[in-house]
Scaffold this motif. Structure first.
Motif, mmCIF file in Angstrom:
data_model
loop_
_atom_site.group_PDB
_atom_site.id
_atom_site.type_symbol
_atom_site.label_atom_id
_atom_site.label_comp_id
_atom_site.label_asym_id
_atom_site.label_seq_id
_atom_site.Cartn_x
_atom_site.Cartn_y
_atom_site.Cartn_z
ATOM 1 N N PRO A 11 91.527 37.624 30.043
ATOM 2 C CA PRO A 11 92.408 38.006 28.935
ATOM 3 C C PRO A 11 91.638 38.559 27.742
ATOM 4 O O PRO A 11 90.485 38.196 27.491
ATOM 5 C CB PRO A 11 93.109 36.693 28.569
ATOM 6 C CG PRO A 11 92.999 35.844 29.782
ATOM 7 C CD PRO A 11 91.688 36.203 30.407
ATOM 8 N N VAL A 60 102.080 37.214 25.962
ATOM 9 C CA VAL A 60 101.852 35.885 26.533
ATOM 10 C C VAL A 60 101.327 34.961 25.435
ATOM 11 O O VAL A 60 100.410 35.315 24.689
ATOM 12 C CB VAL A 60 100.842 35.954 27.695
ATOM 13 C CG1 VAL A 60 100.495 34.562 28.188
ATOM 14 C CG2 VAL A 60 101.419 36.788 28.837
ATOM 15 N N ALA A 119 99.377 32.318 23.413
ATOM 16 C CA ALA A 119 97.971 31.908 23.472
ATOM 17 C C ALA A 119 97.760 30.514 22.895
ATOM 18 O O ALA A 119 96.624 30.094 22.664
ATOM 19 C CB ALA A 119 97.094 32.917 22.733
ATOM 20 N N ASN A 122 100.310 30.254 27.696
ATOM 21 C CA ASN A 122 100.476 31.163 28.842
ATOM 22 C C ASN A 122 101.927 31.422 29.203
ATOM 23 O O ASN A 122 102.207 32.035 30.242
ATOM 24 C CB ASN A 122 99.722 30.673 30.083
ATOM 25 C CG ASN A 122 98.221 30.655 29.876
ATOM 26 O OD1 ASN A 122 97.681 31.488 29.138
ATOM 27 N ND2 ASN A 122 97.537 29.717 30.499
ATOM 28 N N THR A 123 102.874 31.001 28.352
ATOM 29 C CA THR A 123 104.275 31.336 28.576
ATOM 30 C C THR A 123 104.531 32.788 28.194
ATOM 31 O O THR A 123 104.098 33.249 27.131
ATOM 32 C CB THR A 123 105.207 30.434 27.743
ATOM 33 O OG1 THR A 123 105.030 29.078 28.151
ATOM 34 C CG2 THR A 123 106.668 30.825 27.920
ATOM 35 N N TYR A 154 98.116 36.603 23.348
ATOM 36 C CA TYR A 154 97.009 37.415 23.833
ATOM 37 C C TYR A 154 97.319 38.887 23.568
ATOM 38 O O TYR A 154 98.440 39.344 23.785
ATOM 39 C CB TYR A 154 96.793 37.207 25.330
ATOM 40 C CG TYR A 154 96.292 35.831 25.678
ATOM 41 C CD1 TYR A 154 94.991 35.446 25.370
ATOM 42 C CD2 TYR A 154 97.124 34.914 26.316
ATOM 43 C CE1 TYR A 154 94.534 34.171 25.685
ATOM 44 C CE2 TYR A 154 96.671 33.639 26.639
ATOM 45 C CZ TYR A 154 95.378 33.278 26.317
ATOM 46 O OH TYR A 154 94.930 32.027 26.626
ATOM 47 N N ARG A 213 96.622 40.457 33.868
ATOM 48 C CA ARG A 213 95.587 39.448 33.634
ATOM 49 C C ARG A 213 94.919 39.644 32.283
ATOM 50 O O ARG A 213 94.587 38.669 31.598
ATOM 51 C CB ARG A 213 94.554 39.495 34.763
ATOM 52 C CG ARG A 213 95.092 38.994 36.092
ATOM 53 C CD ARG A 213 94.177 39.361 37.249
ATOM 54 N NE ARG A 213 92.958 38.566 37.251
ATOM 55 C CZ ARG A 213 92.790 37.441 37.946
ATOM 56 N NH1 ARG A 213 93.780 36.967 38.681
ATOM 57 N NH2 ARG A 213 91.640 36.796 37.917
ATOM 58 N N GLY A 231 96.929 37.972 29.648
ATOM 59 C CA GLY A 231 97.106 36.526 29.710
ATOM 60 C C GLY A 231 98.053 36.059 30.789
ATOM 61 O O GLY A 231 98.253 34.854 30.957
ATOM 62 N N ILE A 232 98.647 36.989 31.546
ATOM 63 C CA ILE A 232 99.545 36.607 32.632
ATOM 64 C C ILE A 232 98.701 36.195 33.836
ATOM 65 O O ILE A 232 97.755 36.879 34.217
ATOM 66 C CB ILE A 232 100.467 37.777 33.019
ATOM 67 C CG1 ILE A 232 101.351 38.165 31.828
ATOM 68 C CG2 ILE A 232 101.337 37.418 34.211
ATOM 69 C CD1 ILE A 232 102.175 39.416 32.052
ATOM 70 N N GLU A 233 99.054 35.070 34.440
ATOM 71 C CA GLU A 233 98.314 34.580 35.595
ATOM 72 C C GLU A 233 98.779 35.320 36.849
ATOM 73 O O GLU A 233 99.518 34.801 37.679
ATOM 74 C CB GLU A 233 98.492 33.067 35.727
ATOM 75 C CG GLU A 233 97.898 32.301 34.547
ATOM 76 C CD GLU A 233 98.140 30.807 34.644
ATOM 77 O OE1 GLU A 233 98.878 30.390 35.559
ATOM 78 O OE2 GLU A 233 97.599 30.066 33.806
#
Length: 389
Positions: free
Chosen positions: A17, A32, A34, A143-144, A165, A309, A312-314
């Motif tokens: 990120p 996203v 942080a 991370n939401t 992020y 990514r 910040g998205i997984e």
């Protein structure tokens, strides 16, 4: 040339990120989170009416006397006695001395008299203090993804700004002397340029809105100058075309000359074999094939997960989705394939016109089917790996 799995592994080890930043709640949309956020209030902060009706102080009879009214935003401060009621509206504060709210459709009103059709249970139609969230509880975890509902939820808790992020800025570099802008005269030997607007649209659909366009001529110095500028000004750079091995494909040599580190070049796949991925400090550079379908395939499989990514998205490069194929299909290829397909419910159909230059059936597709290389036959009803797009 490397395998798809190796390409994925390299990207997973490389992409992380971007930095955090504090932004207003509206600016945080589609970002996203942080940080983990905690509620500073109870929600609702008071006993709240769930509907329009009457708040009542319960007694043994069905007949009540109406003694007042409570609008949303108001407070009824007097104490209700057994058998008394106040008219109340959705969202208004229920008096402490009322034990239930009867909806307006279940009563008969005559002047100040209120007749209930049936007895009512305690706390009916009352939202309790903290029913949604209590003070100091976790509101949203780190991370939401902040969609419209998340933004509304945070606003309702009194948040005005949050840490998110940073989303990557993206530069699109278009190469090719054969390209003409749509709407201009099309001389013999030229084609209309379509990859730039195609990639822009795919980026906007993925919620990446800060996009810059660059065009270069097919010569080494121009390629080198524009690539250096695009990398300086963006977090991720997408180069369209010029990465193959023709006499006028200068992208690879230009990237090397400006000290872009090669992560990998050429992948054992079809379409999209001449894919280049490199980095310069924290910048990621993709040189995508010029053929439109190959270009867009590489975008969905490699670029979009990378952008996610970085935000910040997984996101994973490896799809875990599988669908049932609706027909037989023979595979006879030394390279792994990503084929345009249409998914309906739990079934997938491979489309025609799979050539790397053809977008007509890509326009009708909503998925790419991954097929390992080899010589084998798929039978109707078999499971195949699917990337939704």
């Amino acid at each position: 040339m490397i395998s798809i799995d190796n390409a994925f592994s390299i990207l997973e080890d490389t992409v992380s990120p971007l930095k955090e930043m504090e932004v207003s709640l509206l600016e945080a949309r589609n970002h996203v989170l942080a940080e983990t956020l905690y509620s500073s209030i109870n929600m609702p902060p008071f006993r709240q009416s769930n509907m329009d009706g009457f708040a009542i102080c319960i007694h043994d009879l069905l007949l009540y006397t109406i003694v007042g009214e409570v609008k949303a935003g108001d407070i009824y401060s007097e104490e209700l006695q057994p058998g008394q009621a106040v008219k109340i509206f959705t969202g208004a504060a229920v008096p402490d001395s009322a034990q239930a709210v009867i909806q307006i459709e279940k009563v008969t009103i005559t002047n100040t008299q209120l007749l209930l059709q049936e007895n009512i249970k305690l706390e009916t139609n009352i939202r309790q203090i903290g029913a949604q969230i209590s003070k100091a509880d976790v509101a949203l975890t780190i991370n939401t993804f902040l969609n419209a509902a998340a933004i509304g939820f945070l606003a309702g808790l009194g948040f005005t700004s949050v840490k998110v992020y940073k989303k990557p800025t993206v530069g699109i570099v278009v190469t090719g002397n054969e390209l003409v802008s749509a709407g201009d005269f099309l001389p013999n030997g030229k084609i209309y340029e379509s990859n730039a607007i195609m990639l822009q649209t795919a980026l906007y659909n993925g919620n990446f809105e800060v996009v810059s366009l660059y065009k270069i001529k097919d010569d080494f110095e121009s390629t080198k100058t524009i690539l250096r500028k695009a990398i300086l000004e963006n977090d991720v750079v997408l180069v369209s075309g010029g990465i193959s091995v023709g006499d006028y494909d200068f992208v690879e040599s230009a990237l090397k000359s400006i000290e872009v580190e090669t992560l990998f070049y050429k992948v054992n796949q079809k379409p999209g074999k001449p894919l280049f991925v490199g980095k310069q400090k924290d910048k990621i550079i993709f040189a995508l094939p010029g053929n439109p379908a190959a270009n867009l395939t590489c975008f969905y499989i490699y670029v979009l997960p990378t952008l996610q990514r970085r935000s910040g998205i997984e996101s994973s490069y490896v799809s875990k989705q599988s669908k049932t194929i609706t027909h037989d299909f023979i595979v006879d290829n030394s390279r792994c394939q990503f084929l345009k397909a249409l998914v309906v419910a739990d079934q997938v159909t491979l489309l025609s016109h799979q050539d790397s230059s053809m977008l007509d059936t890509f326009a009708l597709s909503n998925a790419l089917v991954y097929l390992p290389n080899g010589n084998y036959k798929l039978i109707k009803g078999d499971k195949v790996v699917v990337y939704t797009i």
